[in-house]
Design a protein around this motif. Structure first.
Motif, PDB file in Angstrom:
ATOM      1  N   SER A  33       3.452  24.403   6.031  1.00 10.67           N
ATOM      2  CA  SER A  33       2.741  25.681   5.888  1.00 10.67           C
ATOM      3  C   SER A  33       3.679  26.856   5.613  1.00 10.67           C
ATOM      4  CB  SER A  33       1.930  25.972   7.155  1.00 10.67           C
ATOM      5  OG  SER A  33       2.798  26.085   8.285  1.00 10.67           O
ATOM      6  N   ALA A  34       4.965  26.579   5.444  1.00 12.77           N
ATOM      7  CA  ALA A  34       5.943  27.659   5.259  1.00 12.77           C
ATOM      8  C   ALA A  34       5.883  28.242   3.857  1.00 12.77           C
ATOM      9  CB  ALA A  34       7.349  27.140   5.534  1.00 12.77           C
ATOM     10  N   ARG A  35       6.205  29.528   3.769  1.00 14.20           N
ATOM     11  CA  ARG A  35       6.351  30.187   2.477  1.00 14.20           C
ATOM     12  C   ARG A  35       7.730  29.893   1.876  1.00 14.20           C
ATOM     13  NH1 ARG A  35       8.611  34.955   0.880  1.00 14.20           N
ATOM     14  NH2 ARG A  35       9.178  35.398   3.039  1.00 14.20           N
ATOM     15  N   VAL A  36       8.752  29.890   2.763  1.00 11.11           N
ATOM     16  CA  VAL A  36      10.128  29.636   2.355  1.00 11.11           C
ATOM     17  C   VAL A  36      10.743  28.644   3.330  1.00 11.11           C
ATOM     18  CG1 VAL A  36      12.431  30.639   1.992  1.00 11.11           C
ATOM     19  CG2 VAL A  36      10.385  31.965   1.419  1.00 11.11           C
ATOM     20  N   VAL A  37      11.486  27.678   2.801  1.00 10.16           N
ATOM     21  CA  VAL A  37      12.259  26.751   3.637  1.00 10.16           C
ATOM     22  C   VAL A  37      13.727  26.898   3.259  1.00 10.16           C
ATOM     23  CG1 VAL A  37      12.783  24.317   4.104  1.00 10.16           C
ATOM     24  CG2 VAL A  37      10.411  25.102   4.044  1.00 10.16           C
ATOM     25  N   GLY A  52       7.187  25.177  -1.944  1.00  9.69           N
ATOM     26  CA  GLY A  52       7.497  26.596  -2.027  1.00  9.69           C
ATOM     27  C   GLY A  52       8.950  26.849  -2.389  1.00  9.69           C
ATOM     28  N   LEU A  53       9.451  28.033  -2.046  1.00  9.53           N
ATOM     29  CA  LEU A  53      10.827  28.434  -2.338  1.00  9.53           C
ATOM     30  C   LEU A  53      11.782  27.776  -1.351  1.00  9.53           C
ATOM     31  CD1 LEU A  53      12.950  30.235  -3.774  1.00  9.53           C
ATOM     32  CD2 LEU A  53      12.355  32.044  -2.113  1.00  9.53           C
ATOM     33  N   GLY A  60      26.828  28.363  -0.350  1.00  9.54           N
ATOM     34  CA  GLY A  60      27.756  29.185   0.417  1.00  9.54           C
ATOM     35  C   GLY A  60      27.026  29.806   1.590  1.00  9.54           C
ATOM     36  N   PHE A  61      27.588  29.671   2.778  1.00  7.83           N
ATOM     37  CA  PHE A  61      26.841  30.047   3.978  1.00  7.83           C
ATOM     38  C   PHE A  61      26.495  31.530   4.012  1.00  7.83           C
ATOM     39  CE2 PHE A  61      26.471  31.537   8.332  1.00  7.83           C
ATOM     40  CZ  PHE A  61      25.509  30.670   8.833  1.00  7.83           C
ATOM     41  N   ALA A  62      27.470  32.405   3.711  1.00 12.00           N
ATOM     42  CA  ALA A  62      27.231  33.844   3.823  1.00 12.00           C
ATOM     43  C   ALA A  62      26.089  34.287   2.919  1.00 12.00           C
ATOM     44  CB  ALA A  62      28.504  34.614   3.506  1.00 12.00           C
ATOM     45  N   THR A  63      26.107  33.848   1.658  1.00 10.61           N
ATOM     46  CA  THR A  63      25.043  34.205   0.706  1.00 10.61           C
ATOM     47  C   THR A  63      23.707  33.659   1.181  1.00 10.61           C
ATOM     48  OG1 THR A  63      26.614  34.217  -1.131  1.00 10.61           O
ATOM     49  CG2 THR A  63      24.274  33.994  -1.686  1.00 10.61           C
ATOM     50  N   TRP A  64      23.725  32.396   1.581  1.00  9.69           N
ATOM     51  CA  TRP A  64      22.498  31.743   2.047  1.00  9.69           C
ATOM     52  C   TRP A  64      21.919  32.455   3.266  1.00  9.69           C
ATOM     53  CZ3 TRP A  64      21.807  29.269   6.820  1.00  9.69           C
ATOM     54  CH2 TRP A  64      20.632  28.516   6.956  1.00  9.69           C
ATOM     55  N   PHE A  65      22.768  32.784   4.222  1.00 16.48           N
ATOM     56  CA  PHE A  65      22.293  33.411   5.454  1.00 16.48           C
ATOM     57  C   PHE A  65      21.674  34.771   5.170  1.00 16.48           C
ATOM     58  CE2 PHE A  65      22.829  35.805   9.426  1.00 16.48           C
ATOM     59  CZ  PHE A  65      22.263  34.919  10.332  1.00 16.48           C
ATOM     60  N   ASN A  66      22.277  35.541   4.280  1.00 17.82           N
ATOM     61  CA  ASN A  66      21.719  36.850   3.916  1.00 17.82           C
ATOM     62  C   ASN A  66      20.349  36.702   3.253  1.00 17.82           C
ATOM     63  OD1 ASN A  66      23.923  38.285   4.910  1.00 17.82           O
ATOM     64  ND2 ASN A  66      25.014  38.220   2.954  1.00 17.82           N
ATOM     65  N   GLN A  67      20.200  35.654   2.446  1.00 15.00           N
ATOM     66  CA  GLN A  67      18.905  35.411   1.813  1.00 15.00           C
ATOM     67  C   GLN A  67      17.845  35.075   2.862  1.00 15.00           C
ATOM     68  OE1 GLN A  67      19.778  32.284  -0.975  1.00 15.00           O
ATOM     69  NE2 GLN A  67      20.450  33.696  -2.602  1.00 15.00           N
ATOM     70  N   VAL A  78      10.997  28.918   7.342  1.00 14.35           N
ATOM     71  CA  VAL A  78      11.439  27.810   8.186  1.00 14.35           C
ATOM     72  C   VAL A  78      12.882  27.481   7.833  1.00 14.35           C
ATOM     73  CG1 VAL A  78      11.211  25.331   8.666  1.00 14.35           C
ATOM     74  CG2 VAL A  78       9.181  26.793   8.619  1.00 14.35           C
ATOM     75  N   VAL A  79      13.729  27.424   8.841  1.00 14.00           N
ATOM     76  CA  VAL A  79      15.116  27.003   8.662  1.00 14.00           C
ATOM     77  C   VAL A  79      15.255  25.597   9.231  1.00 14.00           C
ATOM     78  CG1 VAL A  79      17.520  27.411   9.325  1.00 14.00           C
ATOM     79  CG2 VAL A  79      16.048  29.348   8.726  1.00 14.00           C
ATOM     80  N   LEU A  80      15.784  24.691   8.408  1.00 15.38           N
ATOM     81  CA  LEU A  80      16.006  23.312   8.844  1.00 15.38           C
ATOM     82  C   LEU A  80      17.443  23.173   9.350  1.00 15.38           C
ATOM     83  CD1 LEU A  80      14.325  21.428   5.858  1.00 15.38           C
ATOM     84  CD2 LEU A  80      13.285  22.136   8.026  1.00 15.38           C
ATOM     85  N   ALA A  81      17.593  22.529  10.506  1.00 18.53           N
ATOM     86  CA  ALA A  81      18.917  22.334  11.100  1.00 18.53           C
ATOM     87  C   ALA A  81      18.989  20.944  11.707  1.00 18.53           C
ATOM     88  CB  ALA A  81      19.176  23.395  12.168  1.00 18.53           C
TER      89      ALA A  81
END
Length: 426
Positions: A33-37, A52-53, A60-67, A78-81
Motif C-alpha cells: 500500500s506504499a506510495r514510495v519504497v 510505485g516509486l 549512494g547512501f547520502a543521496t538516497w537518505f535525503n530523497q 516504506v523503508v526496507l531494512a
C-alpha cells in the motif's frame, strides 16, 4: 478533549533473509500500500506486487537518505531494512531527523537473535558491538566488560581482521562463532579459536555476525583492573619512569574518570597512568603524550599487553603535542621537561567544564611552579603529600623502605571557568 495521533511519515520494515517466508501480513500490507519504497534492490525482490516509486540505496547512501526524507513529507513511505532496523540499523539514523511519532517500525528477527538461537546460547546478558564502518580501536577494551558478545562486521573489518586485532592485543582466549546468511538458504555457522580465525583463508559471506564467547575470566591481558608495577615494561633503569602503584591509585581517584571520558596523560613514561585510566574509561579515549624516544617501545608494549587498544601514544613534547588532541575530561601531568607552566596553561584552557586536572611533583622546584601557577590564576587547588613506605627484607625480619615523598595536586574546573584565570561573571 480528543486525541489526534501524528501521521506516520515512514514505515520501516525489517526483511528477513528468507524474504516472504518470514514476513508478517502486516509488513507485506505496508509495502503493497506504499506510495514510495526505499531500500536495497535485493529486498524489493520479495515484493513483486509493488509498482510505485522505488528509491535505490545503491546510488549512494547520502543521496538516497535525503530523497527518503524529502518523500516522507508526503507520507506513505516504506523503508526496507535487514532484520531489526533498530539494531544498529537505519532506524537510529531516521530518529535523528524525524520524531518517533512519525515513524512506525515492523521488525523481523535481528541477526544477533538468530545467531544466539543457532548456537543455543541464552543472550539476556549478551553485549553488542558494531565494527561496521568503524575503527577497531577500542574493541578489546569493550570486550573486557562482558563474557558474551555479538559483533557486527563489514567488508573491511572481516572476521579474519577482527581476529588479527584480538591477537595483536593478546585477547586470544575467545571462541569466535562466525554466523553467515542467517535465516537464508545458504546459512552457515562455524566456530573458531582466535588464532585459527586470524589465519583462516575462507572468504565469508558479506552478511555475517561474530558471536564471541569468553574462555578466560581474567581481564586486561591477565593484569586486572589495578595492575602491579611489575606488569608494566619500563625503560632502564627499571625502577624509573613509572608512577608507582600507590601514587597511581591516588591520582586515579582524583581524576574521577567515567567510562566515556577522554583523558590526557602528559609525560607518560611507561604509560601506567594512561593504561589504568583506559581501564576506567573503557568506552572513551586516552592519549599518552611522551617525548622520550627510549620510552616509545615500552609504552606500545604495555598498551598491547594490557589490551587497552583505545590508548594512543602521542610522540611529542607538550605543550606543542597537545594542540590537535580532542578536548579532555581529565588530564594527568606526570612530567613536564621544563614546560610545566605552559603545559598547565594549555591543559586548563582545553579542559572541559567540570574536568579534572591532576599533577604529581617530586622536586621542590616543581611543587613551587604548580603552587605559584594556581595562586596566580586564583584557582582552588587541593594538595596531598604522599609518604609511601614499602616493606623490605632485613635478615629474618621485615623493615620499611621509604620512597620519595610526592605532592599530588588536583583541581576541578567549574562551568564558569572558560579559560585560565578568567571567570565568566554572567
Amino acid at each position: 478533549m480528543s486525541y489526534t495521533p501524528s501521521p506516520i511519515s515512514i514505515t520501516v520494515v525489517g526483511v528477513p533473509e528468507d524474504g516472504c517466508l518470514g514476513l508478517t501480513s502486516r509488513a507485506s500490507n505496508a509495502v503493497s500500500s506504499a506510495r514510495v519504497v526505499a531500500g536495497h534492490p535485493r529486498h524489493l525482490e520479495w515484493f513483486p506486487q509493488f509498482d510505485g516509486l522505488f528509491l535505490d540505496m545503491t546510488q549512494g547512501f547520502a543521496t538516497w537518505f535525503n530523497q527518503v526524507i524529502d518523500e516522507s513529507e508526503e507520507g506513505d513511505v516504506v523503508v526496507l531494512a535487514s532484520g531489526d532496523p533498530l539494531f544498529f540499523g537505519i532506524g537510529t539514523r531516521l530518529l535523528t531527523i524525524l520524531d518517533a511519532k512519525e515513524l512506525r517500525f515492523i521488525p523481523s528477527q535481528s541477526c544477533a537473535q538468530l545467531a544466539f538461537s543457532r548456537l543455543g546460547l541464552p543472550w539476556h546478558d549478551a553485549r553488542f558491538l558494531s565494527c561496521h564502518g568503524r575503527s577497531l580501536d577500542g574493541l578489546t577494551s569493550k570486550l573486557q566488560q562482558g563474557d558474551l558478545f555479538a559483533i557486527l562486521t563489514d567488508g573491511k573489518n572481516t572476521p579474519q581482521v577482527i581476529a588479527q586485532h584480538l591477537t595483536h592485543y593478546h585477547e586470544t582466549h575467545w571462541t569466535l562463532a562466525v554466523c553467515e546468511q542467517l535465516g537464508g538458504l545458504d546459512e552457515r555457522v562455524r566456530r573458531f579459536d582466535v588464532a585459527a580465525l586470524a589465519c583462516c583463508e575462507t572468504e565469508f559471506a558479506p552478511l555475517n555476525v561474530i558471536v564471541a564467547i569468553r574462555g578466560d575470566s581474567q581481564r586486561w591481558g591477565g593484569n586486572g583492573q589495578f595492575a602491579a608495577d611489575s606488569s608494566f615494561a619500563k625503560r632502564m633503569p627499571q625502577n624509573g619512569l613509572i608512577t608507582k602503584m600507590a601514587v597511581r591509585h591516588l591520582a586515579l581517584t582524583s581524576l574521577k574518570i567515567s567510562p566515556d571520558d577522554t583523558v590526557w596523560d602528559i609525560g607518560a613514561g611507561s604509560a601506567s597512568v594512561a593504561i589504568e585510566s583506559g581501564k576506567l574509561c573503557w568506552n572513551g579515549r586516552v592519549f599518552a603524550i611522551e617525548s622520550n624516544e627510549q620510552c616509545f617501545e615500552s609504552i606500545e608494549e604495555n598498551i598491547r599487553c594490557h589490551g587497552t587498544d583505545h590508548v594512543k601514544l602521542v610522540r611529542g613534547k607538550a605543550p606543542v603535542a597537545l594542540v590537535d588532541l580532542p578536548q579532555p575530561d581529565a588530564v594527568f601531568v606526570g612530567g613536564s621537561r621544563g614546560e610545566m607552566v605552559a603545559i598547565l596553561d594549555m591543559a586548563w584552557q582545553q579542559l572541559k567544564p567540570r574536568g579534572r586536572l591532576v599533577i604529581t611533583a617530586v622536586t621542590i622546584d616543581t611543587v613551587t611552579e604548580v603552587y605559584q601557577w594556581a595562586k596566580q590564576h586564583a584557582l582552588n587547588i587541593n594538595t596531598l603529600l604522599a609518604n609511601i613506605s614499602q616493606t623490605q627484607p632485613l635478615a629474618h625480619y621485615q623493615r620499611y623502605q621509604a620512597e620519595n615523598p610526592i605532592h599530588i595536586f588536583s583541581l576541578e574546573k567549574t562551568p564558569q571557568q572558560d579559560c585560565v584565570g578568567v571567570v565568566n561573571e554572567q
